[in-house]
Design an enzyme around this catalytic site. Structure first.
Site, PDB file in Angstrom:
ATOM      1  N   GLU A  80     -50.188 -22.446   3.465  1.00 31.86           N
ATOM      2  CA  GLU A  80     -49.210 -23.536   3.436  1.00 31.86           C
ATOM      3  C   GLU A  80     -49.456 -24.422   2.218  1.00 31.86           C
ATOM      4  OE1 GLU A  80     -46.727 -23.800   5.354  1.00 31.86           O
ATOM      5  OE2 GLU A  80     -47.236 -22.376   6.963  1.00 31.86           O
ATOM      6  N   ARG A  90     -40.632 -29.306  19.134  1.00 33.78           N
ATOM      7  CA  ARG A  90     -39.476 -28.627  19.750  1.00 33.78           C
ATOM      8  C   ARG A  90     -39.797 -28.254  21.200  1.00 33.78           C
ATOM      9  NH1 ARG A  90     -38.887 -23.471  19.378  1.00 33.78           N
ATOM     10  NH2 ARG A  90     -40.588 -23.390  17.859  1.00 33.78           N
ATOM     11  N   CYS A 143     -49.669 -27.491  14.340  1.00 31.27           N
ATOM     12  CA  CYS A 143     -50.306 -26.964  13.126  1.00 31.27           C
ATOM     13  C   CYS A 143     -50.169 -27.941  11.958  1.00 31.27           C
ATOM     14  CB  CYS A 143     -49.723 -25.600  12.757  1.00 31.27           C
ATOM     15  SG  CYS A 143     -50.247 -24.306  13.900  1.00 31.27           S
ATOM     16  N   HIS A 166     -50.996 -19.929   8.009  1.00 32.80           N
ATOM     17  CA  HIS A 166     -50.329 -19.409   9.208  1.00 32.80           C
ATOM     18  C   HIS A 166     -50.416 -17.881   9.244  1.00 32.80           C
ATOM     19  CE1 HIS A 166     -47.902 -23.113  10.487  1.00 32.80           C
ATOM     20  NE2 HIS A 166     -48.361 -22.599  11.613  1.00 32.80           N
TER      21      HIS A 166
HETATM   22  N1  PCA Z   1     -49.173 -22.495  16.032  1.00 31.25           N
HETATM   23  C1  PCA Z   1     -48.462 -23.717  16.305  1.00 31.25           C
HETATM   24  C2  PCA Z   1     -49.469 -24.614  16.969  1.00 31.25           C
HETATM   25  C3  PCA Z   1     -50.612 -23.748  17.348  1.00 31.25           C
HETATM   26  C4  PCA Z   1     -50.382 -22.485  16.634  1.00 31.25           C
HETATM   27  O1  PCA Z   1     -51.176 -21.521  16.599  1.00 31.25           O
HETATM   28  C5  PCA Z   1     -47.783 -24.320  15.073  1.00 31.25           C
HETATM   29  O2  PCA Z   1     -47.403 -23.567  14.160  1.00 31.25           O
HETATM   30  O3  PCA Z   1     -47.623 -25.530  15.009  1.00 31.25           O
END
Ligand code: PCA
Length: 212
Positions: A80, A90, A143, A166
């Site tokens: 990111e 959401r 996240c 991610h």
């Molecule tokens: N993904 C979520 C929160 C925890 C995770 O593994 C997110 O993208 O915010």
């Protein structure tokens, strides 16, 4: 030995497994690029997740912090680029909390840039034939909350590098025909991202290949 803190999240949204937790567990105790890896799990809960992260940073003294999370539906490993100062859930988190249009840190700047060499990581992953792309948004759920809080925490500690990556679904979680990556590929990919972060001081300037 210097340490690298890798965090994953517990499963959320009714899932049984979270690849980010599995990767953090698998890397815990390994030595990569002369650094000992400390793998830990964060709760998928606004507030509690960032307090736990702050506690880990305070007690483990890592030189690099990479937080991992699941972005189901993405086809690549996605470092990111930027964390934004907003919580806008959401769905409820694992404690039932659902903040809407609230700042992560009241009075904090609108955004923080990742302190990881995101493009060098993507280039290194692609060289290994691991699908990867820079992402321009970590969303507005837990996240992004943890990513923003991490960079806020590190704002006076120039020596510590930190950011967020991610991960896609595991094959057993993906919708039929939907994108996923095997766990072993994700573990290799994050080990590679750690090595690049330790070795590359200045990010590359390459074009193309970003996802939203
Ligand atoms: N993904 C979520 C929160 C925890 C995770 O593994 C997110 O993208 O915010």
């Amino acid at each position: 030995m210097k340490t690298v803190l890798i965090t994953g999240f517990e499963p959320f949204a009714g899932e049984q497994i979270n690849p980010s937790q599995e990767v953090a567990r698998a890397l815990d105790g390994r030595v990569i690029a002369g650094r000992e890896i400390i793998g830990a799990t964060l709760p998928c809960v606004f507030g509690a997740a960032r307090y736990e992260l702050a506690r880990l940073v305070r007690t483990q003294h890592p030189s690099v912090v990479i937080c991992l999370g699941l972005a189901g539906g993405r086809a690549e490993i996605t470092p990111e680029r930027v964390a934004i100062n907003v919580d806008d859930a959401r769905i409820p988190d694992n404690a039932g909390g659902q903040p809407v249009d609230l700042p992560v840190i009241r009075g904090g700047p609108a955004a923080y840039w990742s302190r990881l060499p995101v493009k060098a990581i993507v280039a290194a992953l692609r060289e290994r034939k691991i699908p990867a792309a820079v992402s321009q948004t970590a969303g507005t759920f837990v996240c992004n909350h943890v990513f923003y809080a991490l960079l806020h925490l590190l704002r006076w500690q120039r020596g510590i590098r930190g950011g967020f990556i991610h991960l896609p679904y595991l094959p057993e979680q993906a919708r039929p025909g939907g994108p996923s990556l095997p766990l072993a590929t994700m573990i290799d990919g994050i080990a590679c991202a750690i090595e690049v972060t330790v070795k590359v001081r200045r990010d590359l300037r390459t074009t193309g290949g970003a996802v939203q």
